[in-house]
Design a protein around this motif. Structure first.
Motif, short mmCIF file in Angstrom:
data_model
loop_
_atom_site.label_atom_id
_atom_site.label_comp_id
_atom_site.label_asym_id
_atom_site.label_seq_id
_atom_site.Cartn_x
_atom_site.Cartn_y
_atom_site.Cartn_z
N SER A 126 2.93 2.51 16.50
CA SER A 126 1.53 2.21 16.75
C SER A 126 0.72 2.01 15.48
CB SER A 126 0.89 3.32 17.59
OG SER A 126 1.50 3.40 18.87
N ALA A 127 1.11 2.68 14.40
CA ALA A 127 0.33 2.57 13.17
C ALA A 127 0.28 1.12 12.68
CB ALA A 127 0.92 3.49 12.09
N TRP A 128 1.43 0.47 12.63
CA TRP A 128 1.44 -0.93 12.21
C TRP A 128 0.73 -1.82 13.20
CZ3 TRP A 128 2.09 -2.59 7.58
CH2 TRP A 128 2.91 -1.92 6.68
N ARG A 129 0.92 -1.56 14.48
CA ARG A 129 0.28 -2.40 15.49
C ARG A 129 -1.24 -2.26 15.44
NH1 ARG A 129 4.55 -0.55 18.93
NH2 ARG A 129 3.11 0.67 20.21
N LEU A 130 -1.74 -1.07 15.13
CA LEU A 130 -3.18 -0.89 15.02
C LEU A 130 -3.75 -1.68 13.84
CD1 LEU A 130 -3.60 2.90 15.87
CD2 LEU A 130 -4.57 0.96 17.13
N ILE A 131 -3.04 -1.69 12.73
CA ILE A 131 -3.51 -2.50 11.60
C ILE A 131 -3.52 -3.97 11.96
CG2 ILE A 131 -2.92 -3.28 9.26
CD1 ILE A 131 -2.09 -0.49 8.57
N GLU A 132 -2.48 -4.43 12.63
CA GLU A 132 -2.41 -5.83 13.04
C GLU A 132 -3.53 -6.19 14.00
OE1 GLU A 132 -0.36 -8.53 12.45
OE2 GLU A 132 0.37 -7.42 10.71
N THR A 133 -3.88 -5.28 14.88
CA THR A 133 -4.88 -5.56 15.91
C THR A 133 -6.31 -5.42 15.40
OG1 THR A 133 -3.33 -4.76 17.58
CG2 THR A 133 -5.62 -5.00 18.24
N VAL A 134 -6.56 -4.37 14.64
CA VAL A 134 -7.94 -4.01 14.28
C VAL A 134 -8.34 -4.59 12.93
CG1 VAL A 134 -9.49 -2.08 13.82
CG2 VAL A 134 -7.81 -1.92 15.66
N ALA A 135 -7.44 -4.62 11.97
CA ALA A 135 -7.84 -4.97 10.59
C ALA A 135 -6.79 -5.85 9.92
CB ALA A 135 -8.06 -3.70 9.78
N LYS A 136 -6.39 -6.90 10.57
CA LYS A 136 -5.29 -7.72 10.06
C LYS A 136 -5.67 -8.50 8.81
CE LYS A 136 -2.04 -11.33 11.40
NZ LYS A 136 -1.57 -12.23 12.49
N ASP A 137 -6.81 -9.17 8.82
CA ASP A 137 -7.16 -10.11 7.75
C ASP A 137 -8.29 -9.62 6.85
OD1 ASP A 137 -5.26 -11.98 8.69
OD2 ASP A 137 -6.66 -12.64 10.25
N ARG A 138 -8.53 -8.34 6.78
CA ARG A 138 -9.62 -7.85 5.96
C ARG A 138 -9.21 -7.78 4.49
NH1 ARG A 138 -11.82 -3.11 10.00
NH2 ARG A 138 -12.62 -4.53 11.59
N MET A 139 -10.15 -8.12 3.62
CA MET A 139 -9.89 -8.12 2.19
C MET A 139 -10.15 -6.74 1.59
SD MET A 139 -8.67 -11.00 1.57
CE MET A 139 -8.66 -10.87 -0.21
N ASP A 140 -9.45 -5.78 2.12
CA ASP A 140 -9.54 -4.42 1.61
C ASP A 140 -8.22 -3.72 1.93
OD1 ASP A 140 -10.44 -2.15 0.45
OD2 ASP A 140 -11.98 -1.67 1.93
N ARG A 198 -1.27 -1.25 4.17
CA ARG A 198 -1.29 -2.69 3.89
C ARG A 198 -2.32 -2.97 2.80
NH1 ARG A 198 -0.95 -7.07 8.55
NH2 ARG A 198 1.10 -6.10 8.51
N PRO A 199 -1.85 -3.48 1.63
CA PRO A 199 -2.79 -3.79 0.54
C PRO A 199 -3.66 -5.00 0.86
CG PRO A 199 -0.53 -3.51 -0.26
CD PRO A 199 -0.47 -3.63 1.24
N ALA A 200 -4.74 -5.13 0.12
CA ALA A 200 -5.65 -6.26 0.30
C ALA A 200 -5.01 -7.54 -0.19
CB ALA A 200 -6.95 -6.00 -0.47
N GLY A 201 -5.27 -8.63 0.54
CA GLY A 201 -4.83 -9.95 0.11
C GLY A 201 -3.33 -10.14 0.07
N GLY A 202 -2.57 -9.32 0.77
CA GLY A 202 -1.13 -9.47 0.77
C GLY A 202 -0.46 -9.08 -0.53
N GLN A 203 -1.14 -8.31 -1.39
CA GLN A 203 -0.55 -7.90 -2.66
C GLN A 203 0.44 -6.76 -2.44
OE1 GLN A 203 -3.43 -7.33 -5.83
NE2 GLN A 203 -4.91 -8.67 -4.83
N SER A 204 1.13 -6.40 -3.53
CA SER A 204 2.16 -5.37 -3.43
C SER A 204 1.62 -3.97 -3.70
CB SER A 204 3.30 -5.68 -4.41
OG SER A 204 3.90 -6.92 -4.10
N PHE A 205 0.46 -3.88 -4.34
CA PHE A 205 -0.08 -2.58 -4.72
C PHE A 205 -1.39 -2.33 -4.00
CE2 PHE A 205 2.78 -3.68 -8.09
CZ PHE A 205 3.40 -2.49 -8.39
N SER A 206 -1.62 -1.06 -3.73
CA SER A 206 -2.79 -0.68 -2.96
C SER A 206 -3.48 0.50 -3.61
CB SER A 206 -2.36 -0.30 -1.53
OG SER A 206 -3.43 0.29 -0.82
N GLY A 207 -4.79 0.57 -3.41
CA GLY A 207 -5.55 1.72 -3.87
C GLY A 207 -5.53 2.86 -2.87
N ASP A 208 -4.94 2.65 -1.70
CA ASP A 208 -4.78 3.70 -0.70
C ASP A 208 -3.36 4.27 -0.80
OD1 ASP A 208 -7.25 2.84 0.05
OD2 ASP A 208 -6.61 1.93 1.94
#
Length: 386
Positions: free
Chosen positions: A362-376, A181-191
């Motif tokens: 679980s991978a998506w659910r973990l992002i939603e639970t642990v780091a949903k709104d982080r700007m990274d 999941r990219p930062a800020g809802g963008q389409s591109f990610s550095g990961d």
């Protein structure tokens, strides 16, 4: 005679040089014109259409200035800025300027408060829009991406990143999930993740999870370049040579923010034995089914792209049946006022909670639970064995 004896050309005069320069310039113009008309037909159609709209709008302005004021010329000017090349845009602007002059003559001089006249404000508005449009067209021409194709190109690049991040099919009993999941809802990610089946009989899974400096669109272009390079290196070199080769590649790029962290997993799909090699990345986390506890698998190594000759020491382990291996980037566990260890403890706790339900997804659910709104940028890789 003296000129000839000195080796000079008899026609090498100022006039002759000027004529040769004119001929060269004319050949360039002719080649450019031929390339233009042989090129994208849509460019030519848009240019002709906009060029015809200008006199039609001039007629409409002269006949009904209230309904079609002189400032209506900004419409073809804006359209041209988005669709045309700079050379065509200059011709369109010249036609628009001539149209304004024609309207001014036919409508009569401007007298304060008289509607439907070419006012200094009209000329200023059309000229300012044209200047901005010309700057945009020059930038687009330098980039080499037409405006109408830019979106499709970005979409294609994003899809390529997704394809490169797919985990290859695994033999029975093995499962893998990757979520990004990219930062800020963008389409591109550095990961990004690259993975490949290597070794004799393709019984070895090699996976690299990398985090490029920056985030979102700023790091997306570098991540795209690195994912292609890493994908080419993966499997082409012995596992212990991959990170040194990747480090050398980053150093050769000469980027201002030319560093990245990465973790390289080499897993034997027959025995479950694996090795983690790290380049300044977070440790891996393994949940042992026998004890129900999580263990940190921390390898040693500097960030990629910092200095030449870096050494990377791996850590070994075994994935027994029922075990889970989790790799992530710092966006998953890093938050203001929170230590990385606390973030990793929370991530492992949420993963334990999900173990009681269907672990698939679980991978998506973990992002939603642990780091949903982080700007990274956030990336998570789960690998488990039934």
């Amino acid at each position: 005679m003296a000129r000839r004896e000195a080796g000079g050309h008899p026609d090498d005069t100022r006039t002759a040089r000027l004529r040769r320069a004119q001929r060269r310039a004319w050949r360039r113009v002719r080649r450019a014109a031929v390339d233009y008309f042989r090129g994208d037909g849509a460019d030519w159609i848009a240019f002709v259409a906009l060029l015809l709209i200008v006199p039609l709008m001039t007629v409409a302005t002269v006949l009904t200035p209230v309904w079609c004021p002189p400032t209506a010329l900004v419409l073809p000017v804006i359209s041209g800025a988005l669709l045309l090349r700079p050379s065509s845009l200059v011709l369109l602007y010249a036609a628009s300027a001539f149209a304004l002059a024609t309207e001014s003559v036919l409508l009569g001089p401007y007298s304060g408060g008289d509607p439907g006249r070419v006012t200094p404000g009209c000329v200023l508005v059309v000229g300012a829009v044209g200047a901005v449009g010309l700057v945009l067209a020059q930038f687009r021409n330098r980039v080499g991406v037409p405006w109408r194709r830019g979106g499709s190109m970005l979409f294609d690049l994003r899809e390529r990143l997704k394809v490169q991040s797919r985990i290859p099919s695994l033999p029975g009993g093995w499962h893998a999930e990757m979520a990004l999941r990219p930062a800020g809802g963008q389409s591109f990610s550095g990961d990004f993740v690259v993975a490949s089946r290597t070794g004799g009989g393709k019984r070895v899974l090699e996976t690299v999870l990398a985090d490029v400096s920056g985030k979102g669109m700023d790091a997306g272009s570098r991540a795209l370049l690195l994912s292609g390079a890493f994908g080419g290196l993966l499997g082409s070199l012995p596992p212990h040579d991959f990170l040194p080769a990747a480090n050398g590649y980053l150093l050769r790029q000469g980027w201002e923010e030319g560093f990245a962290s990465a973790v390289h997993l080499v897993l034997d799909l027959d025995t479950g034995e694996y090795e983690l090699l790290s380049a300044g990345h977070l440790p891996g986390m393994q949940r042992c089914n026998g004890t129900g506890r999580w263990e940190m698998k921390e390898a040693e190594g500097p960030l990629l792209g910092i200095y030449d000759g870096a050494k990377f020491e791996g850590v070994r382990g075994v994935l027994a049946r029922g075990d889970v291996l989790m790799l992530c980037t710092d966006g998953m566990v890093e938050a203001p006022g929170q230590d990385l260890t606390e973030g990793m403890d929370r991530l492992m706790g949420e993963a334990d909670r999900l173990m009681g339900t269907a672990f698939a997804g679980s991978a998506w659910r973990l992002i939603e639970t642990v780091a949903k709104d982080r700007m990274d940028d956030r990336a998570l890789l789960l690998l488990w064995r039934e």
